[in-house]
Design an enzyme around this catalytic site. Structure first.
Site, PDB file in Angstrom:
ATOM      1  N   GLY A  54      67.137  -1.774 -24.240  1.00 51.92           N
ATOM      2  CA  GLY A  54      68.331  -2.289 -24.914  1.00 51.92           C
ATOM      3  C   GLY A  54      69.466  -1.370 -24.526  1.00 51.92           C
ATOM      4  O   GLY A  54      69.610  -1.030 -23.360  1.00 51.92           O
ATOM      5  N   GLU A  55      70.226  -0.925 -25.493  1.00 55.11           N
ATOM      6  CA  GLU A  55      71.312   0.018 -25.220  1.00 55.11           C
ATOM      7  C   GLU A  55      71.039   1.280 -26.044  1.00 55.11           C
ATOM      8  O   GLU A  55      71.050   1.233 -27.278  1.00 55.11           O
ATOM      9  CB  GLU A  55      72.642  -0.636 -25.600  1.00 55.11           C
ATOM     10  CG  GLU A  55      73.830  -0.054 -24.901  1.00 55.11           C
ATOM     11  CD  GLU A  55      73.704  -0.110 -23.374  1.00 55.11           C
ATOM     12  OE1 GLU A  55      73.302  -1.153 -22.838  1.00 55.11           O
ATOM     13  OE2 GLU A  55      73.984   0.911 -22.724  1.00 55.11           O
ATOM     14  N   SER A  56      70.794   2.375 -25.348  1.00 51.10           N
ATOM     15  CA  SER A  56      70.314   3.576 -26.040  1.00 51.10           C
ATOM     16  C   SER A  56      71.307   4.117 -27.069  1.00 51.10           C
ATOM     17  O   SER A  56      70.898   4.639 -28.108  1.00 51.10           O
ATOM     18  CB  SER A  56      69.956   4.659 -25.028  1.00 51.10           C
ATOM     19  OG  SER A  56      71.023   4.868 -24.133  1.00 51.10           O
ATOM     20  N   CYS A  86      62.512   2.239 -20.997  1.00 51.62           N
ATOM     21  CA  CYS A  86      63.902   2.140 -20.568  1.00 51.62           C
ATOM     22  C   CYS A  86      64.855   2.794 -21.569  1.00 51.62           C
ATOM     23  O   CYS A  86      64.811   4.013 -21.723  1.00 51.62           O
ATOM     24  CB  CYS A  86      64.251   0.688 -20.265  1.00 51.62           C
ATOM     25  SG  CYS A  86      65.675   0.560 -19.159  1.00 51.62           S
ATOM     26  N   ARG A 113      71.179   8.288 -17.492  1.00 51.99           N
ATOM     27  CA  ARG A 113      71.313   6.862 -17.829  1.00 51.99           C
ATOM     28  C   ARG A 113      71.862   6.082 -16.629  1.00 51.99           C
ATOM     29  O   ARG A 113      72.666   6.600 -15.862  1.00 51.99           O
ATOM     30  CB  ARG A 113      72.267   6.664 -19.013  1.00 51.99           C
ATOM     31  CG  ARG A 113      71.755   7.259 -20.303  1.00 51.99           C
ATOM     32  CD  ARG A 113      72.733   6.973 -21.436  1.00 51.99           C
ATOM     33  NE  ARG A 113      72.887   5.544 -21.656  1.00 51.99           N
ATOM     34  CZ  ARG A 113      73.969   4.996 -22.186  1.00 51.99           C
ATOM     35  NH1 ARG A 113      74.997   5.725 -22.540  1.00 51.99           N
ATOM     36  NH2 ARG A 113      74.014   3.691 -22.360  1.00 51.99           N
ATOM     37  N   ILE A 141      65.705  -2.337 -14.801  1.00 52.08           N
ATOM     38  CA  ILE A 141      66.975  -2.996 -15.151  1.00 52.08           C
ATOM     39  C   ILE A 141      67.928  -1.947 -15.717  1.00 52.08           C
ATOM     40  O   ILE A 141      67.694  -1.429 -16.813  1.00 52.08           O
ATOM     41  CB  ILE A 141      66.760  -4.110 -16.201  1.00 52.08           C
ATOM     42  CG1 ILE A 141      65.733  -5.133 -15.719  1.00 52.08           C
ATOM     43  CG2 ILE A 141      68.089  -4.798 -16.529  1.00 52.08           C
ATOM     44  CD1 ILE A 141      65.297  -6.120 -16.786  1.00 52.08           C
ATOM     45  N   ARG A 142      68.969  -1.638 -14.991  1.00 52.19           N
ATOM     46  CA  ARG A 142      69.912  -0.574 -15.403  1.00 52.19           C
ATOM     47  C   ARG A 142      69.128   0.612 -15.983  1.00 52.19           C
ATOM     48  O   ARG A 142      69.397   1.129 -17.055  1.00 52.19           O
ATOM     49  CB  ARG A 142      70.913  -1.107 -16.429  1.00 52.19           C
ATOM     50  CG  ARG A 142      71.871  -2.118 -15.809  1.00 52.19           C
ATOM     51  CD  ARG A 142      73.091  -2.358 -16.670  1.00 52.19           C
ATOM     52  NE  ARG A 142      72.739  -2.687 -18.024  1.00 52.19           N
ATOM     53  CZ  ARG A 142      73.135  -2.003 -19.105  1.00 52.19           C
ATOM     54  NH1 ARG A 142      73.902  -0.963 -18.984  1.00 52.19           N
ATOM     55  NH2 ARG A 142      72.771  -2.385 -20.304  1.00 52.19           N
ATOM     56  N   HIS A 176      60.503  -1.716 -17.255  1.00 53.83           N
ATOM     57  CA  HIS A 176      60.169  -2.635 -18.358  1.00 53.83           C
ATOM     58  C   HIS A 176      58.774  -3.230 -18.152  1.00 53.83           C
ATOM     59  O   HIS A 176      58.649  -4.284 -17.522  1.00 53.83           O
ATOM     60  CB  HIS A 176      61.182  -3.784 -18.397  1.00 53.83           C
ATOM     61  CG  HIS A 176      62.504  -3.391 -18.949  1.00 53.83           C
ATOM     62  ND1 HIS A 176      62.868  -3.593 -20.264  1.00 53.83           N
ATOM     63  CD2 HIS A 176      63.561  -2.791 -18.363  1.00 53.83           C
ATOM     64  CE1 HIS A 176      64.083  -3.141 -20.465  1.00 53.83           C
ATOM     65  NE2 HIS A 176      64.531  -2.654 -19.324  1.00 53.83           N
ATOM     66  N   GLU A 178      56.970  -4.833 -20.099  1.00 56.80           N
ATOM     67  CA  GLU A 178      56.752  -6.069 -20.865  1.00 56.80           C
ATOM     68  C   GLU A 178      57.215  -7.305 -20.104  1.00 56.80           C
ATOM     69  O   GLU A 178      56.950  -8.424 -20.520  1.00 56.80           O
ATOM     70  CB  GLU A 178      57.462  -5.983 -22.226  1.00 56.80           C
ATOM     71  CG  GLU A 178      58.977  -6.209 -22.224  1.00 56.80           C
ATOM     72  CD  GLU A 178      59.799  -5.043 -21.669  1.00 56.80           C
ATOM     73  OE1 GLU A 178      59.224  -4.093 -21.117  1.00 56.80           O
ATOM     74  OE2 GLU A 178      61.036  -5.098 -21.800  1.00 56.80           O
TER      75      GLU A 178
HETATM   76  N1  GLN Z   1      71.293   1.080 -19.505  1.00 54.93           N
HETATM   77  C1  GLN Z   1      70.674   1.147 -20.800  1.00 54.93           C
HETATM   78  C2  GLN Z   1      70.996   2.462 -21.503  1.00 54.93           C
HETATM   79  O1  GLN Z   1      71.423   3.377 -20.854  1.00 54.93           O
HETATM   80  C3  GLN Z   1      69.165   0.984 -20.690  1.00 54.93           C
HETATM   81  C4  GLN Z   1      68.860  -0.348 -20.031  1.00 54.93           C
HETATM   82  C5  GLN Z   1      67.609  -0.989 -20.504  1.00 54.93           C
HETATM   83  O2  GLN Z   1      66.989  -0.625 -21.518  1.00 54.93           O
HETATM   84  N2  GLN Z   1      67.221  -2.026 -19.787  1.00 54.93           N
HETATM   85  O3  GLN Z   1      70.849   2.566 -22.676  1.00 54.93           O
END
Ligand code: GLN
Length: 203
Positions: A54-56, A86, A113, A141-142, A176, A178
């Site tokens: 998600g977004e940390s 992630c 990150r 993913i990112r 990821h 999952e």
């Molecule tokens: N870019 C997100 C972060 O820095 C992590 C991306 C993800 O969980 N897929 O929080």
């Protein structure tokens, strides 16, 4: 035996992890009762925990505001397993290298990150993972990269950099696990190690 699995659901992907946990449990003739963690009070009843992507920055803030963060720390102090993926890995790290992330300090690593670039730079790669016989199809993913590893074991590397680590009962992945139908990373984190004995003792 039924295992109670908590998937932190303050933000990020939940249902794919729930499915993977159920499949990993089923391969050991066990059942997983999956609960979504949004508030304090639920973690203490969980045998295993999952911190998803998600977004940390958002996840760590909500964990703190909801009073869930100290419950996760206690879960780990009791030797119970956690899989952090992630953004979850960033939140679980000892050093997220970003003041906006209030990390939990569970995995002794420094992370960077978004080290692989933007959303469009997402990719899938076969990874050799310690404890798995065949390469794992890892979806990035990112994703964060792990910059330095303290007192933790590197389980997998991509391009010479660690992307999966274990620190005691906590496994963290940059990718990821999952997002494929392969539940072996969930299996490794929760059922296939010395911490799995903790899970069976709980039964
Ligand atoms: N870019 C997100 C972060 O820095 C992590 C991306 C993800 O969980 N897929 O929080």
């Amino acid at each position: 035996m039924t295992i109670r699995a908590g998937v932190v659901a303050v933000q990020g992907d939940v249902s794919e992890h729930a499915d993977a946990i159920r499949r990993a449990a089923a391969s050991h003739d066990e059942t997983a009762d999956v609960v979504e963690i949004r508030h304090s009070g639920a973690v203490p009843d969980c045998d295993i925990l999952l911190l998803p992507g998600g977004e940390s920055t958002t996840i760590s803030r909500l964990l703190r505001d909801e009073g869930i963060a100290p419950e996760i720390t206690e879960h780990v102090a009791a030797g119970k397993p956690v899989l952090a993926t992630c953004a979850g890995l960033i939140v679980a790290s000892t050093d997220p290298n970003d003041d906006r992330v209030d990390s939990l300090g569970l995995i002794d690593v420094t992370v960077e990150r978004n080290a692989f670039g933007r959303q469009k730079d997402s990719f899938e790669a076969p990874l050799d993972v310690t404890g798995l016989d065949e390469p794992f199809p890892a979806v990035f993913i990112r994703a964060p990269l792990i910059d330095s590893v303290g007192d933790a074991e590197v389980l997998a590397e991509w391009d010479g950099r660690p992307v999966a680590v274990r620190d005691g009962p906590v496994v963290g992945t940059s990718f990821h696990p999952e997002l494929t139908d392969d539940a072996r990373i969930h299996d490794l984190a929760f059922f296939e190690s010395e911490v799995a004995n903790v899970v069976s003792d709980l039964g």
